[in-house]
Scaffold this motif. Structure first.
Motif, PDB file in Angstrom:
ATOM      1  N   LEU A  61       4.631  17.047  -0.720  1.00  0.00           N
ATOM      2  CA  LEU A  61       3.547  16.203  -0.187  1.00  0.00           C
ATOM      3  C   LEU A  61       4.079  15.248   0.878  1.00  0.00           C
ATOM      4  N   LEU A  62       5.225  14.640   0.586  1.00  0.00           N
ATOM      5  CA  LEU A  62       5.810  13.677   1.521  1.00  0.00           C
ATOM      6  C   LEU A  62       6.268  14.338   2.814  1.00  0.00           C
ATOM      7  N   GLU A  80      -0.274  12.897 -12.661  1.00  0.00           N
ATOM      8  CA  GLU A  80       0.713  13.150 -13.722  1.00  0.00           C
ATOM      9  C   GLU A  80       2.091  13.448 -13.142  1.00  0.00           C
ATOM     10  N   LEU A  81       2.152  14.348 -12.152  1.00  0.00           N
ATOM     11  CA  LEU A  81       3.444  14.731 -11.574  1.00  0.00           C
ATOM     12  C   LEU A  81       4.109  13.551 -10.858  1.00  0.00           C
ATOM     13  N   LEU A  82       3.307  12.704 -10.226  1.00  0.00           N
ATOM     14  CA  LEU A  82       3.866  11.529  -9.543  1.00  0.00           C
ATOM     15  C   LEU A  82       4.453  10.551 -10.565  1.00  0.00           C
ATOM     16  N   ASP A 142      19.137   4.487  -1.850  1.00  0.00           N
ATOM     17  CA  ASP A 142      18.306   5.698  -1.813  1.00  0.00           C
ATOM     18  C   ASP A 142      17.124   5.571  -2.761  1.00  0.00           C
ATOM     19  N   LEU A 143      17.331   4.895  -3.900  1.00  0.00           N
ATOM     20  CA  LEU A 143      16.256   4.726  -4.869  1.00  0.00           C
ATOM     21  C   LEU A 143      15.114   3.917  -4.268  1.00  0.00           C
ATOM     22  N   SER A 144      15.449   2.861  -3.548  1.00  0.00           N
ATOM     23  CA  SER A 144      14.433   2.041  -2.901  1.00  0.00           C
ATOM     24  C   SER A 144      13.611   2.876  -1.921  1.00  0.00           C
ATOM     25  N   THR A 145      14.290   3.715  -1.149  1.00  0.00           N
ATOM     26  CA  THR A 145      13.611   4.580  -0.179  1.00  0.00           C
ATOM     27  C   THR A 145      12.684   5.572  -0.871  1.00  0.00           C
ATOM     28  N   LEU A 146      13.182   6.199  -1.961  1.00  0.00           N
ATOM     29  CA  LEU A 146      12.399   7.204  -2.672  1.00  0.00           C
ATOM     30  C   LEU A 146      11.179   6.592  -3.360  1.00  0.00           C
ATOM     31  N   LEU A 147      11.354   5.414  -3.939  1.00  0.00           N
ATOM     32  CA  LEU A 147      10.228   4.764  -4.611  1.00  0.00           C
ATOM     33  C   LEU A 147       9.169   4.313  -3.603  1.00  0.00           C
ATOM     34  N   ASN A 148       9.617   3.818  -2.445  1.00  0.00           N
ATOM     35  CA  ASN A 148       8.649   3.437  -1.397  1.00  0.00           C
ATOM     36  C   ASN A 148       7.886   4.655  -0.890  1.00  0.00           C
ATOM     37  N   SER A 149       8.582   5.782  -0.785  1.00  0.00           N
ATOM     38  CA  SER A 149       7.920   7.020  -0.362  1.00  0.00           C
ATOM     39  C   SER A 149       6.920   7.473  -1.424  1.00  0.00           C
ATOM     40  N   LEU A 150       7.324   7.354  -2.685  1.00  0.00           N
ATOM     41  CA  LEU A 150       6.438   7.715  -3.799  1.00  0.00           C
ATOM     42  C   LEU A 150       5.155   6.894  -3.757  1.00  0.00           C
ATOM     43  N   LEU A 151       5.282   5.625  -3.386  1.00  0.00           N
ATOM     44  CA  LEU A 151       4.122   4.728  -3.338  1.00  0.00           C
ATOM     45  C   LEU A 151       3.134   5.118  -2.236  1.00  0.00           C
ATOM     46  N   ILE A 152       3.607   5.818  -1.216  1.00  0.00           N
ATOM     47  CA  ILE A 152       2.702   6.329  -0.177  1.00  0.00           C
ATOM     48  C   ILE A 152       1.716   7.310  -0.814  1.00  0.00           C
ATOM     49  N   ILE A 153       2.246   8.212  -1.636  1.00  0.00           N
ATOM     50  CA  ILE A 153       1.389   9.182  -2.328  1.00  0.00           C
ATOM     51  C   ILE A 153       0.498   8.467  -3.344  1.00  0.00           C
ATOM     52  N   PHE A 154       1.065   7.488  -4.035  1.00  0.00           N
ATOM     53  CA  PHE A 154       0.315   6.728  -5.047  1.00  0.00           C
ATOM     54  C   PHE A 154      -0.959   6.114  -4.461  1.00  0.00           C
ATOM     55  N   ARG A 155      -0.858   5.561  -3.268  1.00  0.00           N
ATOM     56  CA  ARG A 155      -2.010   4.899  -2.644  1.00  0.00           C
ATOM     57  C   ARG A 155      -3.134   5.872  -2.277  1.00  0.00           C
ATOM     58  N   HIS A 156      -2.806   7.173  -2.264  1.00  0.00           N
ATOM     59  CA  HIS A 156      -3.817   8.169  -1.904  1.00  0.00           C
ATOM     60  C   HIS A 156      -4.375   8.901  -3.118  1.00  0.00           C
ATOM     61  N   LEU A 157      -3.979   8.526  -4.310  1.00  0.00           N
ATOM     62  CA  LEU A 157      -4.458   9.195  -5.525  1.00  0.00           C
ATOM     63  C   LEU A 157      -5.917   8.857  -5.806  1.00  0.00           C
ATOM     64  N   ASP A 158      -6.687   9.851  -6.173  1.00  0.00           N
ATOM     65  CA  ASP A 158      -8.058   9.617  -6.639  1.00  0.00           C
ATOM     66  C   ASP A 158      -8.065   9.099  -8.076  1.00  0.00           C
ATOM     67  N   ASP A 159      -7.041   9.469  -8.831  1.00  0.00           N
ATOM     68  CA  ASP A 159      -7.008   9.172 -10.273  1.00  0.00           C
ATOM     69  C   ASP A 159      -5.841   8.236 -10.610  1.00  0.00           C
ATOM     70  N   MET A 195       3.170  -1.792  -7.478  1.00  0.00           N
ATOM     71  CA  MET A 195       1.861  -1.313  -7.946  1.00  0.00           C
ATOM     72  C   MET A 195       0.847  -2.454  -7.991  1.00  0.00           C
ATOM     73  N   LYS A 196       1.334  -3.636  -8.322  1.00  0.00           N
ATOM     74  CA  LYS A 196       0.462  -4.821  -8.352  1.00  0.00           C
ATOM     75  C   LYS A 196      -0.057  -5.136  -6.951  1.00  0.00           C
ATOM     76  N   GLU A 197       0.817  -5.017  -5.939  1.00  0.00           N
ATOM     77  CA  GLU A 197       0.398  -5.236  -4.550  1.00  0.00           C
ATOM     78  C   GLU A 197      -0.690  -4.247  -4.142  1.00  0.00           C
ATOM     79  N   ALA A 198      -0.564  -3.016  -4.622  1.00  0.00           N
ATOM     80  CA  ALA A 198      -1.502  -1.966  -4.217  1.00  0.00           C
ATOM     81  C   ALA A 198      -2.822  -2.024  -4.976  1.00  0.00           C
ATOM     82  N   CYS A 199      -2.771  -2.391  -6.272  1.00  0.00           N
ATOM     83  CA  CYS A 199      -3.976  -2.266  -7.117  1.00  0.00           C
ATOM     84  C   CYS A 199      -4.431  -3.556  -7.786  1.00  0.00           C
TER      85      CYS A 199
END
Length: 414
Positions: free
Chosen positions: A11-12, A61-63, A81-98, A132-136
């Motif tokens: 996805l990324l 679920e997969l995210l 690298d963890l910081s980069t990967l988690l920030n990238s993960l949050l891009i997908i998180f913000r687009h989740l319907d569920d 997650m708090k910043e986003a939701c």
């Protein structure tokens, strides 16, 4: 089905390709970025994997499982690298319907990381919760934050207990967790602790009740674990078995017995009080890891009351510390249970949203009510049919009524 990491990275990869294209070729044009945002939301929630896996909930679920992998001690990703990967993960998180599905899986996996000591660090957990708090918003992460507050309080309480009870017969630790913060279920079976463990449990319970008069402790033995030293092997000092609480209860029956002592399944169940399901998974795990021998060999994983068990004196392992607390339940079974819980929770959330809107408006057209409920529920998009069923349920319970002169109008019944 792809691994969580492969799915999220696919996805990324798509998002990053078009995002870079907009930046380099279209000077970060706002209209193109808005189009990318809409299309990203579309393919994150509707793709081949979600169609084959039960809908858009599969992405959530997969995210969550990918986040769990990154935040575990066993993760080999370093800090930067963890910081980069988690920030990238949050891009997908913000687009989740569920996002409610992500929240449910994330909280359950977080609880497992904490309880079993598998979390990478509290700092990284807190960092992720903050994002997650910043986003939701605060409400979305309030229970996650409360879990860590709860852990700090629990540590202080256990330290006080150990200070007053410094001569326990074995190393003892316990987590005191608030039911309103932790996504934990009560035990589905009875369980009789071995006598030595029971005495310490009763000692801690008495201490807790003196500290917090009026509160009640419910012990979740299905989540407990410990270490047992074997004395029946030729290896010097024996093996150190890392076991579940149920496994400990079973193996404790051989304490002080002859090496070739046999117990029937019926005798073990009578002593431990485990129900049939817990008995089966516990005994199969001990047989599978060859700590116990079973006679006769079970057919299709079925254990009858006549099956006999004995210790395996020829047990061998390359490691002296042996993990035998291996769950039998598959991820698929676990996932199905969680999705069923989410479906039930959603029904209640939709009903609550309908009542909230109607309590405010008093009288409202059917179609307008559905539109407002969709807007009110921000963490998931309820299907129209689910909202209609919720309205019908509330009419049956007499929270709402239909207007006599216009059946499409609903009224709130105080």
């Amino acid at each position: 089905s792809p691994t969580p990491a492969d799915y999220v990275n696919a996805l990324l990869s798509t998002f990053n390709y078009y995002n870079e294209l907009i930046q380099t070729c279209f000077n970060n044009d706002l209209s193109y970025k808005q189009s990318l945002d809409k299309s990203t939301k579309k393919y994150v929630n509707e793709n081949k994997i979600t169609k084959d896996g039960g809908g858009s909930v599969k992405s959530s679920e997969l995210l969550a499982r990918y986040a769990d992998q990154l935040l575990r001690k066993s993760s080999k990703v370093d800090g930067d690298d963890l910081s980069t990967l988690l920030n990238s993960l949050l891009i997908i998180f913000r687009h989740l319907d569920d996002q409610d599905v992500f929240q449910t899986f994330y909280s359950k996996l977080l609880a497992k990381r904490i309880i079993h000591g598998q979390s990478r660090s509290e700092d990284w957990e807190d960092w992720m919760i903050g994002k997650m708090k910043e986003a939701c918003g605060f409400e979305y992460t309030s229970k996650l934050s409360l879990m860590f507050t709860n852990i700090a309080t629990s540590r202080e309480l256990v330290a006080q207990f150990l200070q007053k009870n410094s001569r326990l017969p074995f190393d003892f630790s316990v987590l005191v967790l608030a039911t309103n913060a932790w996504p934990l279920q009560p035990a589905a079976t009875n369980f009789a602790l071995p006598e030595m463990l029971l005495k310490v449990e009763q000692l801690f319970t008495s201490f807790y009740i003196r500290q917090y008069n009026g509160r009640k402790l419910n012990w979740l033995h299905q989540l407990s674990k410990g270490e047992l030293r074997s004395r029946f092997h030729s290896i010097k000092n024996g093996y150190l078995f890392q076991v579940s609480g149920f496994q400990m209860g079973v193996l404790g029956m051989w304490e002080g017995e002859e090496l070739d002592k046999e117990f029937t399944s019926e005798e073990i169940q009578s002593t431990t009080l485990l129900n049939d399901a817990a008995m089966r998974t516990t005994m199969l795990s001990l047989v599978k890891t060859t700590v116990l021998k079973i006679d006769p060999k079970p057919q299709g994983g079925v254990i009858t009351k006549a099956h006999r068990f004995r210790l395996n004196p020829t047990f061998r392992s390359k490691k002296l510390r042996v993990l035998i607390n291996i769950p039998i339940t598959s991820k698929k079974e676990e996932s199905t249970k969680i999705h069923n819980t989410i479906a039930d929770d959603r029904k209640l959330l939709v009903q609550a949203a309908v009542v909230r809107v109607m309590k405010s408006r008093k009288r409202m057209a059917f179609a307008a009510l559905i539109s407002e409920v969709v807007v009110l529920l921000k963490t998931f998009r309820p299907k129209i049919v689910i909202i209609k069923r919720a309205i019908d349920t509330l009419i049956e319970k007499e929270y709402l009524g239909r207007c006599e002169e216009d059946q499409n109008m609903l009224v709130y019944i105080p």
